[in-house]
Write a protein that holds these residues in place. Structure first.
Motif, PDB file in Angstrom:
ATOM      1  N   ASP A  94      21.010  63.202  59.027  1.00 48.72           N
ATOM      2  CA  ASP A  94      22.257  63.817  58.578  1.00 48.72           C
ATOM      3  C   ASP A  94      22.075  65.251  58.089  1.00 48.72           C
ATOM      4  O   ASP A  94      22.976  65.842  57.521  1.00 48.72           O
ATOM      5  CB  ASP A  94      22.941  62.964  57.501  1.00 48.72           C
ATOM      6  CG  ASP A  94      22.129  62.816  56.227  1.00 48.72           C
ATOM      7  OD1 ASP A  94      21.040  63.413  56.127  1.00 48.72           O
ATOM      8  OD2 ASP A  94      22.586  62.105  55.322  1.00 48.72           O
ATOM      9  N   ILE A 129      26.691  68.661  62.241  1.00 50.27           N
ATOM     10  CA  ILE A 129      25.783  68.205  61.192  1.00 50.27           C
ATOM     11  C   ILE A 129      25.537  69.309  60.156  1.00 50.27           C
ATOM     12  O   ILE A 129      25.610  70.496  60.464  1.00 50.27           O
ATOM     13  CB  ILE A 129      24.448  67.720  61.808  1.00 50.27           C
ATOM     14  CG1 ILE A 129      23.598  66.986  60.766  1.00 50.27           C
ATOM     15  CG2 ILE A 129      23.685  68.880  62.445  1.00 50.27           C
ATOM     16  CD1 ILE A 129      22.400  66.267  61.371  1.00 50.27           C
ATOM     17  N   LYS A 146      20.448  59.863  55.056  1.00 49.47           N
ATOM     18  CA  LYS A 146      19.688  59.629  56.278  1.00 49.47           C
ATOM     19  C   LYS A 146      18.501  60.597  56.326  1.00 49.47           C
ATOM     20  O   LYS A 146      18.326  61.430  55.442  1.00 49.47           O
ATOM     21  CB  LYS A 146      20.591  59.837  57.498  1.00 49.47           C
ATOM     22  CG  LYS A 146      21.688  58.803  57.628  1.00 49.47           C
ATOM     23  CD  LYS A 146      22.482  59.066  58.895  1.00 49.47           C
ATOM     24  CE  LYS A 146      23.510  58.003  59.166  1.00 49.47           C
ATOM     25  NZ  LYS A 146      24.215  58.240  60.446  1.00 49.47           N
TER      26      LYS A 146
END
Length: 187
Positions: free
Chosen positions: A47, A81, A117
């Motif tokens: 992420d 992202i 993440k």
């Protein structure tokens, strides 16, 4: 705790780019459905992307206007992202969801301690090297491209000491690439 993972394509003789910046045409030797699917899985796993200045500038110039041939899922991932550009000379970054950080070690220590993440470093060999030497890299993923360039910019930089690695996984593609996952030995 989040993992910091280095990902790059590298020639058999250890170069991530040729003798000129962004001389990465050897990537086309192995790019295909398998590597595209692998990259899409990376997008689901992470992420946050971290780039050194030179890699950031190249990625920021490429991805916002990339064509569909790279795959819409990858383009959407790369543009959407959260990103960090590591630089001591940049003060702003125009690519969507990017912020500039001048001191990556302290910033990444903080980010790794948070919930989330994986954090990926794509390319950015100098940055990856400095973070590896600081003991911040949890995993190295290298796609070995079956070519010997004979010269270029080496992915791994000279070091004062050896760093043993533990093989976590390996896979071979139909194009002859070998994807290796390593974990640096814990001190």
């Amino acid at each position: 705790m989040r993992k910091l993972i280095v990902w790059n394509l590298m020639t058999l003789d250890g170069y991530f780019e040729g003798t000129k910046p962004w001389d990465i045409d050897f990537h086309t030797l192995v790019w295909g459905p398998e590597l595209q699917q692998y990259f899409e899985r990376l997008g689901e796993e992470g992420d946050l992307l971290v780039f050194g200045r030179k890699t950031y500038e190249g990625m920021a110039a490429y991805w916002p206007t990339a064509t569909d041939e790279e795959g819409e899922k990858i383009k959407t991932y790369m543009n959407g992202i959260a990103k960090i550009a590591v630089s001591r000379s940049m003060t702003t970054a125009d690519w969507n969801n990017t912020r500039v950080v001048s001191e990556p070690v302290s910033e990444l220590k903080k980010l790794k301690a948070e919930t989330g993440k994986s954090i990926f470093i794509f390319g950015s060999a100098e940055l990856a090297d400095s973070l590896l030497k600081e003991g911040l890299v949890d995993e190295i993923r290298i796609c070995l491209v079956p070519i010997i360039l004979g010269g270029g910019n080496p992915h791994f930089k000279p070091a004062k000491q050896r760093l043993p690695l533990k093989l976590l996984d390996s896979a071979t593609t139909a194009a002859g690439a070998v994807i290796l996952r390593y974990e640096p030995a814990k001190a």
